[in-house]
Every structure is written in structure tokens, then in C-alpha cells.
Design a protein around this motif. Structure first.
Motif, PDB file in Angstrom:
ATOM      1  N   ILE A  66      -6.004 -47.234  56.106  1.00 14.84           N
ATOM      2  CA  ILE A  66      -5.107 -48.388  56.227  1.00 14.84           C
ATOM      3  C   ILE A  66      -5.806 -49.492  57.005  1.00 14.84           C
ATOM      4  O   ILE A  66      -6.679 -49.227  57.838  1.00 14.84           O
ATOM      5  N   THR A  67      -5.437 -50.710  56.695  1.00 16.67           N
ATOM      6  CA  THR A  67      -5.865 -51.866  57.471  1.00 16.67           C
ATOM      7  C   THR A  67      -4.628 -52.713  57.766  1.00 16.67           C
ATOM      8  O   THR A  67      -3.578 -52.525  57.152  1.00 16.67           O
ATOM      9  N   THR A  68      -4.754 -53.634  58.688  1.00 14.45           N
ATOM     10  CA  THR A  68      -3.653 -54.521  59.041  1.00 14.45           C
ATOM     11  C   THR A  68      -4.094 -55.970  58.918  1.00 14.45           C
ATOM     12  O   THR A  68      -5.269 -56.291  59.120  1.00 14.45           O
ATOM     13  N   ALA A  69      -3.140 -56.829  58.595  1.00 15.14           N
ATOM     14  CA  ALA A  69      -3.352 -58.280  58.554  1.00 15.14           C
ATOM     15  C   ALA A  69      -2.160 -58.893  59.290  1.00 15.14           C
ATOM     16  O   ALA A  69      -1.059 -58.925  58.766  1.00 15.14           O
ATOM     17  N   GLU A  70      -2.396 -59.328  60.505  1.00 10.87           N
ATOM     18  CA  GLU A  70      -1.287 -59.724  61.374  1.00 10.87           C
ATOM     19  C   GLU A  70      -1.355 -61.196  61.758  1.00 10.87           C
ATOM     20  O   GLU A  70      -2.414 -61.707  62.086  1.00 10.87           O
ATOM     21  N   SER A  71      -0.199 -61.813  61.751  1.00 11.36           N
ATOM     22  CA  SER A  71      -0.077 -63.168  62.243  1.00 11.36           C
ATOM     23  C   SER A  71       0.768 -63.134  63.517  1.00 11.36           C
ATOM     24  O   SER A  71       0.231 -63.005  64.611  1.00 11.36           O
TER      25      SER A  71
ATOM     26  N   GLY B 245      -1.875 -58.368  66.537  1.00 13.03           N
ATOM     27  CA  GLY B 245      -2.620 -57.140  66.784  1.00 13.03           C
ATOM     28  C   GLY B 245      -1.786 -55.964  67.265  1.00 13.03           C
ATOM     29  O   GLY B 245      -2.308 -54.866  67.451  1.00 13.03           O
ATOM     30  N   LEU B 246      -0.498 -56.180  67.479  1.00 12.37           N
ATOM     31  CA  LEU B 246       0.353 -55.086  67.969  1.00 12.37           C
ATOM     32  C   LEU B 246       0.446 -53.922  66.988  1.00 12.37           C
ATOM     33  O   LEU B 246       0.515 -52.760  67.400  1.00 12.37           O
ATOM     34  N   ILE B 247       0.451 -54.220  65.690  1.00 14.60           N
ATOM     35  CA  ILE B 247       0.549 -53.150  64.702  1.00 14.60           C
ATOM     36  C   ILE B 247      -0.703 -52.286  64.769  1.00 14.60           C
ATOM     37  O   ILE B 247      -0.629 -51.057  64.832  1.00 14.60           O
ATOM     38  N   ALA B 248      -1.860 -52.925  64.782  1.00 11.47           N
ATOM     39  CA  ALA B 248      -3.113 -52.183  64.892  1.00 11.47           C
ATOM     40  C   ALA B 248      -3.163 -51.391  66.196  1.00 11.47           C
ATOM     41  O   ALA B 248      -3.559 -50.218  66.207  1.00 11.47           O
ATOM     42  N   ALA B 249      -2.739 -52.001  67.285  1.00 10.58           N
ATOM     43  CA  ALA B 249      -2.750 -51.314  68.578  1.00 10.58           C
ATOM     44  C   ALA B 249      -1.857 -50.079  68.554  1.00 10.58           C
ATOM     45  O   ALA B 249      -2.217 -49.036  69.104  1.00 10.58           O
ATOM     46  N   GLY B 250      -0.707 -50.188  67.899  1.00 11.84           N
ATOM     47  CA  GLY B 250       0.195 -49.047  67.807  1.00 11.84           C
ATOM     48  C   GLY B 250      -0.393 -47.912  66.996  1.00 11.84           C
ATOM     49  O   GLY B 250      -0.187 -46.731  67.310  1.00 11.84           O
ATOM     50  N   ILE B 251      -1.132 -48.254  65.962  1.00 13.48           N
ATOM     51  CA  ILE B 251      -1.808 -47.222  65.165  1.00 13.48           C
ATOM     52  C   ILE B 251      -2.879 -46.542  66.013  1.00 13.48           C
ATOM     53  O   ILE B 251      -2.982 -45.311  66.054  1.00 13.48           O
ATOM     54  N   VAL B 252      -3.665 -47.330  66.719  1.00 14.46           N
ATOM     55  CA  VAL B 252      -4.744 -46.800  67.542  1.00 14.46           C
ATOM     56  C   VAL B 252      -4.209 -45.966  68.711  1.00 14.46           C
ATOM     57  O   VAL B 252      -4.905 -45.077  69.207  1.00 14.46           O
ATOM     58  N   ASP B 253      -2.974 -46.194  69.128  1.00 15.35           N
ATOM     59  CA  ASP B 253      -2.369 -45.377  70.181  1.00 15.35           C
ATOM     60  C   ASP B 253      -2.200 -43.913  69.757  1.00 15.35           C
ATOM     61  O   ASP B 253      -2.057 -43.036  70.596  1.00 15.35           O
TER      62      ASP B 253
ATOM     63  N   VAL C 266      -8.021 -42.625  59.841  1.00 18.97           N
ATOM     64  CA  VAL C 266      -7.329 -43.429  58.825  1.00 18.97           C
ATOM     65  C   VAL C 266      -7.442 -44.938  59.049  1.00 18.97           C
ATOM     66  O   VAL C 266      -7.091 -45.714  58.174  1.00 18.97           O
ATOM     67  N   PHE C 267      -7.930 -45.367  60.199  1.00 19.75           N
ATOM     68  CA  PHE C 267      -7.970 -46.790  60.545  1.00 19.75           C
ATOM     69  C   PHE C 267      -9.356 -47.169  61.030  1.00 19.75           C
ATOM     70  O   PHE C 267      -9.870 -46.551  61.967  1.00 19.75           O
ATOM     71  N   GLU C 268      -9.954 -48.173  60.372  1.00 17.57           N
ATOM     72  CA  GLU C 268     -11.276 -48.636  60.784  1.00 17.57           C
ATOM     73  C   GLU C 268     -11.298 -50.093  61.224  1.00 17.57           C
ATOM     74  O   GLU C 268     -12.123 -50.479  62.038  1.00 17.57           O
ATOM     75  N   GLU C 269     -10.417 -50.910  60.645  1.00 18.95           N
ATOM     76  CA  GLU C 269     -10.439 -52.331  60.974  1.00 18.95           C
ATOM     77  C   GLU C 269      -9.103 -52.982  60.672  1.00 18.95           C
ATOM     78  O   GLU C 269      -8.336 -52.485  59.855  1.00 18.95           O
TER      79      GLU C 269
ATOM     80  N   MET D 124      -8.409 -55.451  49.967  1.00 18.54           N
ATOM     81  CA  MET D 124      -9.691 -55.777  49.332  1.00 18.54           C
ATOM     82  C   MET D 124     -10.789 -55.966  50.381  1.00 18.54           C
ATOM     83  O   MET D 124     -11.898 -55.444  50.226  1.00 18.54           O
ATOM     84  N   ALA D 125     -10.487 -56.690  51.446  1.00 19.81           N
ATOM     85  CA  ALA D 125     -11.495 -56.974  52.467  1.00 19.81           C
ATOM     86  C   ALA D 125     -11.964 -55.710  53.173  1.00 19.81           C
ATOM     87  O   ALA D 125     -13.145 -55.557  53.477  1.00 19.81           O
ATOM     88  N   ALA D 126     -11.040 -54.792  53.425  1.00 22.64           N
ATOM     89  CA  ALA D 126     -11.365 -53.574  54.169  1.00 22.64           C
ATOM     90  C   ALA D 126     -11.645 -52.378  53.265  1.00 22.64           C
ATOM     91  O   ALA D 126     -12.011 -51.314  53.755  1.00 22.64           O
ATOM     92  N   ASP D 127     -11.444 -52.551  51.961  1.00 16.27           N
ATOM     93  CA  ASP D 127     -11.627 -51.469  50.996  1.00 16.27           C
ATOM     94  C   ASP D 127     -10.778 -50.248  51.369  1.00 16.27           C
ATOM     95  O   ASP D 127     -11.283 -49.135  51.505  1.00 16.27           O
ATOM     96  N   THR D 128      -9.477 -50.494  51.545  1.00 16.31           N
ATOM     97  CA  THR D 128      -8.540 -49.418  51.876  1.00 16.31           C
ATOM     98  C   THR D 128      -7.500 -49.275  50.774  1.00 16.31           C
ATOM     99  O   THR D 128      -7.303 -50.175  49.959  1.00 16.31           O
TER     100      THR D 128
END
Length: 168
Positions: free
Chosen positions: A28-33, A37-45, A52-55, A96-100
Motif C-alpha cells: 500500500i501507498t498513501t497520497a495525503e493532502s 502524513g497521519l495516515i502513513a504514520a498510523g500504518i507505520v505505528d 506492506v508499506f514502503e512509501e 502507479m508511482a509506488a507500484d503498489t
């Protein structure tokens, strides 16, 4: 003396998302406005999230949404940046950008002010990209700026799992 930052506990919704992704062997990747970055941070927690998460992408400015995610300028002009159409283009572009296989995108007005077009503060669109398709859902959250952002992140985890289960 420097105070040591204590880690926060992962949310149940983020844990469910990471575990579901692990079971399916999806990335999975995230695209946040507005969530910044809170969504990505929550995944990384979540322990083991690196499976499953690289970028992820924080695309706060319109030009960055266009440059990194391929959101079309005419889509923003026609529907506004806070729209389902933009959330869907962000989600597709992030995959597409992250190939996920999966992405979460979010665009909205966290507040305290309403959007220039009169859209109420707390309006958020969450997009889910899944195997070259994308869907979005409109939400309206109450509270201050921080509260809206946190509610959007939690809703995004739940919506991603819901959509992936529907596609199975």
C-alpha cells in the motif's frame, strides 16, 4: 534534559488494515493532502508494517498533486481540489508511482475555515486505489483541525479494508 518521546499505540483500524494487506501479500501507498502524513504514520505505528508499506506522498499543494500523482489540472479546475474526482486521481497516481496494488488518498478542508468555494470545514474525500481502479467517498467530520485530520485517518483505514473485501 531532552524528553524522550513515547510511541503511540497503533489504532485497531490501522492494525486491521496492515494484517489484511499481509494476508493478501499486497503493498500500500498513501497520497495525503489535509492529513499531512497521519495516515502513513498510523500504518507505520503497526509492528511489521514494513512488509506492506514502503512509501507515501504528502501532496499538499495542487502543483505537487499534478507533478507526483498525475492529477490533471483540468480536474482540479472543473471539480475543485476537494472532490471525489481528485481523490480518485490521487489514488490511481499513487498506485502507479509506488507500484503498489492498494493506495489511500485524502483531500479535504480540515478547518478552521471553510474552503474558498464555500465547502464546509470538515469536508474530506477519501479515495481508495485498488488494482488500477479507484473509488472515493465523501465524509464530513466535526471538531477542530486536529480532530478532523485524525478522524479522516481512521476512516481511511476502515474504508480501505471495506473496499478490498468487496473486491475479493
Amino acid at each position: 534534559m531532552m524528553e524522550i518521546c513515547k510511541g503511540r499505540q497503533p489504532s485497531e483500524a490501522a492494525e486491521e488494515l496492515v494484517n489484511f494487506l499481509k494476508q493478501k501479500q499486497y503493498h500500500i501507498t498513501t497520497a495525503e493532502s489535509c492529513t499531512g502524513g497521519l495516515i502513513a504514520a498510523g500504518i507505520v505505528d503497526v509492528p511489521g508494517a514494513s512488509e506492506v508499506f514502503e512509501e507515501g506522498y504528502i501532496t499538499y499543494a495542487n502543483r505537487v498533486k499534478e507533478k507526483l500523482l498525475g492529477v490533471r489540472e483540468e480536474t482540479i479546475r472543473m471539480f475543485t481540489v476537494v472532490s471525489g474526482q481528485v481523490a480518485e486521481e490521487m489514488a490511481k497516481g499513487a498506485c502507479m508511482a509506488a507500484d503498489t496494488q492498494v493506495s489511500i488518498s485524502v483531500t479535504g478542508y480540515a478547518g478552521p475555515d471553510d474552503g474558498e468555494d464555500g465547502t464546509p470545514a470538515g469536508t474530506v474525500y477519501i479515495g481508495i486505489g485498488y488494482h488500477q481502479t479507484a473509488v472515493s467517498r465523501k465524509y464530513h467530520f466535526e471538531g477542530d483541525r486536529g480532530s478532523v485530520r485524525m478522524q479522516a485517518a481512521e476512516a481511511a483505514y476502515r474504508y480501505a479494508v471495506e473496499r478490498m473485501k468487496e473486491f475479493e
